[in-house]
Design an enzyme around this catalytic site. Sequence first.
Site, PDB file in Angstrom:
ATOM      1  N   CYS A  31       0.863  -1.175   0.000  1.00 45.62           N
ATOM      2  CA  CYS A  31       0.000   0.000   0.000  1.00 45.62           C
ATOM      3  C   CYS A  31       0.903   1.230   0.000  1.00 45.62           C
ATOM      4  CB  CYS A  31      -0.975  -0.011   1.182  1.00 45.62           C
ATOM      5  SG  CYS A  31      -0.187  -0.118   2.796  1.00 45.62           S
ATOM      6  N   THR A  32       0.334   2.394   0.212  1.00 51.01           N
ATOM      7  CA  THR A  32       1.126   3.615   0.066  1.00 51.01           C
ATOM      8  C   THR A  32       2.156   3.774   1.178  1.00 51.01           C
ATOM      9  OG1 THR A  32      -0.729   4.698  -1.031  1.00 51.01           O
ATOM     10  CG2 THR A  32       1.022   6.116  -0.201  1.00 51.01           C
TER      11      THR A  32
END
Length: 213
Positions: free
Chosen positions: A183-184
């Site tokens: 994810c980020t």
Amino acid sequence: MEKIILFYKFVPIADPETIMFWQRALCEKLNLKGRILISPHGINATLGGDLKNLKYYTREMKAHSLFDSITYKWSDGGSEHFPKLRVKVKSEIVAFDAPDEIEVDMSGVTNGGKHLKPDAVHKLVAERGDDVIFYDGRNKYEAQIGRFKNAIIPDVTTSRDFKKDLETGEISKHKDKPIVTYCTGGIRCEILSAMMKKRGFKEVYQIDGGIVK
């Protein structure tokens, strides 16, 4: 000069409301704006303001036994990006609708996937080849901007949709494969990988620190 800081930490918080009042008073004193979410599992925040005030804020956090080891991500911007300060107590610091599925101690989430540095990810792919599956822990919009090659992109709009995707989506067919979640910034994969293990996925990893790192 103004800046933005982003941070999170999974840590047991016995009295989230007391932490909420302290955080609100501290941010108001320093004229910081943004959002802080506090739950029994930890804290998640994005704040904008004067650089000196943000540095003061991080010093105050480091002086607190629960928050002394936080890694802060600094970004361009400032308080003008936020209409006001919001400090709230929630059941989760990311809304997966799974507050009872993660276990947290002073070292963080204890029942999530194994953290892998980039070199370890490359090594896993070199050793296991096409058996390794990458699973995007973001929404469809984020995945359209950029993704890992051949990654499984979940059919989700919000984090709450992941529960259904894990149980009936494409990823549910690969419980026996090595799966690398990403994810980020890493926070969503901490929760997502724990949810996967709860549902019988046997070999779950997460990219340490997310794409940002």
